[in-house]
Write a protein that holds these residues in place. Structure first.
Motif, PDB file in Angstrom:
ATOM      1  N   GLU A   3       0.803  -1.209   0.000  1.00  0.00           N
ATOM      2  CA  GLU A   3       0.000   0.000   0.000  1.00  0.00           C
ATOM      3  C   GLU A   3       0.843   1.269   0.000  1.00  0.00           C
ATOM      4  OE1 GLU A   3      -3.287   0.509  -0.278  1.00  0.00           O
ATOM      5  OE2 GLU A   3      -3.453  -1.620  -0.703  1.00  0.00           O
ATOM      6  N   THR A   4       2.163   1.136   0.082  1.00  0.00           N
ATOM      7  CA  THR A   4       3.032   2.310   0.044  1.00  0.00           C
ATOM      8  C   THR A   4       2.956   2.964  -1.332  1.00  0.00           C
ATOM      9  OG1 THR A   4       4.547   1.278   1.620  1.00  0.00           O
ATOM     10  CG2 THR A   4       5.366   3.163   0.372  1.00  0.00           C
ATOM     11  N   PHE A   5       2.775   4.275  -1.339  1.00  0.00           N
ATOM     12  CA  PHE A   5       2.646   4.995  -2.608  1.00  0.00           C
ATOM     13  C   PHE A   5       3.965   4.946  -3.366  1.00  0.00           C
ATOM     14  CE2 PHE A   5       2.954   8.790  -5.244  1.00  0.00           C
ATOM     15  CZ  PHE A   5       1.764   8.728  -5.950  1.00  0.00           C
ATOM     16  N   ASN A   6       3.879   4.581  -4.652  1.00  0.00           N
ATOM     17  CA  ASN A   6       5.058   4.495  -5.500  1.00  0.00           C
ATOM     18  C   ASN A   6       4.853   5.380  -6.724  1.00  0.00           C
ATOM     19  OD1 ASN A   6       6.602   3.189  -7.925  1.00  0.00           O
ATOM     20  ND2 ASN A   6       7.626   2.393  -6.097  1.00  0.00           N
ATOM     21  N   MET A   7       5.729   6.352  -6.911  1.00  0.00           N
ATOM     22  CA  MET A   7       5.558   7.318  -7.986  1.00  0.00           C
ATOM     23  C   MET A   7       5.659   6.673  -9.363  1.00  0.00           C
ATOM     24  SD  MET A   7       4.821  10.387  -8.710  1.00  0.00           S
ATOM     25  CE  MET A   7       5.036  11.250  -7.133  1.00  0.00           C
ATOM     26  N   LEU A  12       2.781   5.178 -14.374  1.00  0.00           N
ATOM     27  CA  LEU A  12       2.385   4.115 -15.300  1.00  0.00           C
ATOM     28  C   LEU A  12       0.859   4.033 -15.403  1.00  0.00           C
ATOM     29  CD1 LEU A  12       4.928   1.264 -14.384  1.00  0.00           C
ATOM     30  CD2 LEU A  12       4.816   2.566 -16.527  1.00  0.00           C
ATOM     31  N   LEU A  13       0.176   4.231 -14.276  1.00  0.00           N
ATOM     32  CA  LEU A  13      -1.287   4.256 -14.297  1.00  0.00           C
ATOM     33  C   LEU A  13      -1.799   5.435 -15.127  1.00  0.00           C
ATOM     34  CD1 LEU A  13      -2.259   3.397 -10.601  1.00  0.00           C
ATOM     35  CD2 LEU A  13      -2.764   2.034 -12.625  1.00  0.00           C
ATOM     36  N   VAL A  14      -1.164   6.588 -14.976  1.00  0.00           N
ATOM     37  CA  VAL A  14      -1.575   7.769 -15.737  1.00  0.00           C
ATOM     38  C   VAL A  14      -1.379   7.534 -17.230  1.00  0.00           C
ATOM     39  CG1 VAL A  14      -1.080  10.205 -16.180  1.00  0.00           C
ATOM     40  CG2 VAL A  14      -1.128   9.345 -13.829  1.00  0.00           C
ATOM     41  N   ARG A  15      -0.230   6.942 -17.596  1.00  0.00           N
ATOM     42  CA  ARG A  15       0.037   6.643 -19.006  1.00  0.00           C
ATOM     43  C   ARG A  15      -0.974   5.635 -19.544  1.00  0.00           C
ATOM     44  NH1 ARG A  15       6.160   4.981 -19.778  1.00  0.00           N
ATOM     45  NH2 ARG A  15       5.311   4.616 -21.877  1.00  0.00           N
ATOM     46  N   ARG A  16      -1.295   4.626 -18.739  1.00  0.00           N
ATOM     47  CA  ARG A  16      -2.300   3.647 -19.141  1.00  0.00           C
ATOM     48  C   ARG A  16      -3.662   4.317 -19.329  1.00  0.00           C
ATOM     49  NH1 ARG A  16      -6.242   1.444 -16.178  1.00  0.00           N
ATOM     50  NH2 ARG A  16      -7.183  -0.505 -16.903  1.00  0.00           N
ATOM     51  N   GLN A  17      -3.978   5.241 -18.458  1.00  0.00           N
ATOM     52  CA  GLN A  17      -5.250   5.955 -18.552  1.00  0.00           C
ATOM     53  C   GLN A  17      -5.372   6.681 -19.887  1.00  0.00           C
ATOM     54  OE1 GLN A  17      -7.447   5.646 -16.039  1.00  0.00           O
ATOM     55  NE2 GLN A  17      -8.964   6.764 -17.226  1.00  0.00           N
ATOM     56  N   PHE A  92      -6.821   5.447  -7.047  1.00  0.00           N
ATOM     57  CA  PHE A  92      -7.720   6.539  -6.714  1.00  0.00           C
ATOM     58  C   PHE A  92      -7.080   7.893  -7.024  1.00  0.00           C
ATOM     59  CE2 PHE A  92      -9.271   9.559  -3.420  1.00  0.00           C
ATOM     60  CZ  PHE A  92     -10.578   9.671  -3.872  1.00  0.00           C
ATOM     61  N   LEU A  93      -5.808   8.075  -6.649  1.00  0.00           N
ATOM     62  CA  LEU A  93      -5.118   9.332  -6.917  1.00  0.00           C
ATOM     63  C   LEU A  93      -4.912   9.548  -8.411  1.00  0.00           C
ATOM     64  CD1 LEU A  93      -2.439   9.440  -4.070  1.00  0.00           C
ATOM     65  CD2 LEU A  93      -4.584  10.710  -4.232  1.00  0.00           C
TER      66      LEU A  93
END
Length: 274
Positions: A3-7, A12-17, A92-93
């Motif tokens: 659950e530790t936030f990893n930049m 990668l999530l933003v790019r996938r989005q 979520f972020l």
């Protein structure tokens, strides 16, 4: 999943989005841009235009939501989203980053370009008595700069109201989310304004029908109260505005309320993943 936030995972999530939804985003911005140009050309009433601008702003923010959580109503797509190797917080972020932090500045830039540049170039195609291009741009910048900050707060809170509510409903319900969203908004506005009318009629000892509740939407939209009094013919309406401290406190309370709605979505994502 840790659950530790990893930049790195977050980006990668933003790019996938963007990769998965770029056609939807481009179509959305095409609709928004065309609507802004049409409104600017064909509507001359300032307050009427402001209402449609806010409505369009909130519409874009709500349209973003179904793309942020991979069609939550589709069990297969939402399950795939939950199985992505990233924490719930990062997912979520990522949604908030795309739906708020990116959307708002892009909309503002697009608004300026469409309202003051594209519209000017289109009107040039027809006989007109327009000012020079530099005068139009200067006037647009002055208009934006002279708008009270509280007006932007109201627009921002209206956006949060629509988007946070729609996000919560989208994650909570599997079918008919749009219908539930519209019915919920109407119910909130009717019940809230009825309650304010009832409360203030008891405090002011006047007929409820003579009282004007604050704002068409909620109290952050128009922070004042008014009531009609028949001292002469015609009757007049007297207004009582909030002092600055109460107005700012009012803004802060609504911001917290809408933040809690966003957090509700985070809890629902967490619950579903567990």
């Amino acid at each position: 999943m840790n659950e530790t936030f990893n930049m790195n995972r977050f980006w990668l999530l933003v790019r996938r989005q963007w990769t998965e939804n770029k056609k939807v985003y481009l179509l959305l911005w095409g609709v928004i841009s065309l609507s802004l140009v049409v409104l600017t050309i064909f509507y001359s009433e300032k307050y009427e235009m402001q209402f449609f601008y806010i409505l369009l702003f909130c519409f874009g923010g709500c349209v973003m939501i179904p793309t942020l959580f991979s069609r939550w109503s589709d069990f297969g797509r939402s399950s795939f989203f939950l199985l992505l190797p990233a924490s719930v917080t990062e997912k979520f972020l990522c949604g908030l980053f795309c739906g708020i932090i990116l959307f708002i500045p892009v909309y503002c830039v697009n608004y300026f370009i469409c309202t003051y540049i594209f519209t000017y170039l289109i009107v040039l195609l027809f006989p007109n008595n327009l000012l020079s291009f530099s005068a139009v741009i200067t006037g647009g910048i002055n208009e934006i700069a002279s708008t009270p900050f509280s007006t932007y707060v109201v627009i921002f809170l209206t956006f949060l109201f629509a988007q946070s509510l729609f996000m919560t409903i989208l994650v909570q319900f599997k079918k008919r989310q749009l219908l539930i969203f519209l019915l919920t908004i109407m119910a909130i506005l009717v019940l809230y304004n009825y309650g304010i009318n009832l409360l203030m009629s008891k405090i002011l000892y006047i007929r409820r029908g003579d009282f004007r509740a604050p704002g068409v939407i909620l109290t952050f939209y128009s922070p004042d109260f008014g009531y009609e009094k028949s001292l002469g013919n015609p009757s007049s309406v007297e207004y009582f505005s909030f002092i600055k401290l109460i107005k700012n406190l009012n803004f802060l309370i609504w911001f917290i309320v809408f933040s809690l709605l966003y957090l509700t979505t985070w809890f629902k994502l967490k619950e579903r993943e567990l």
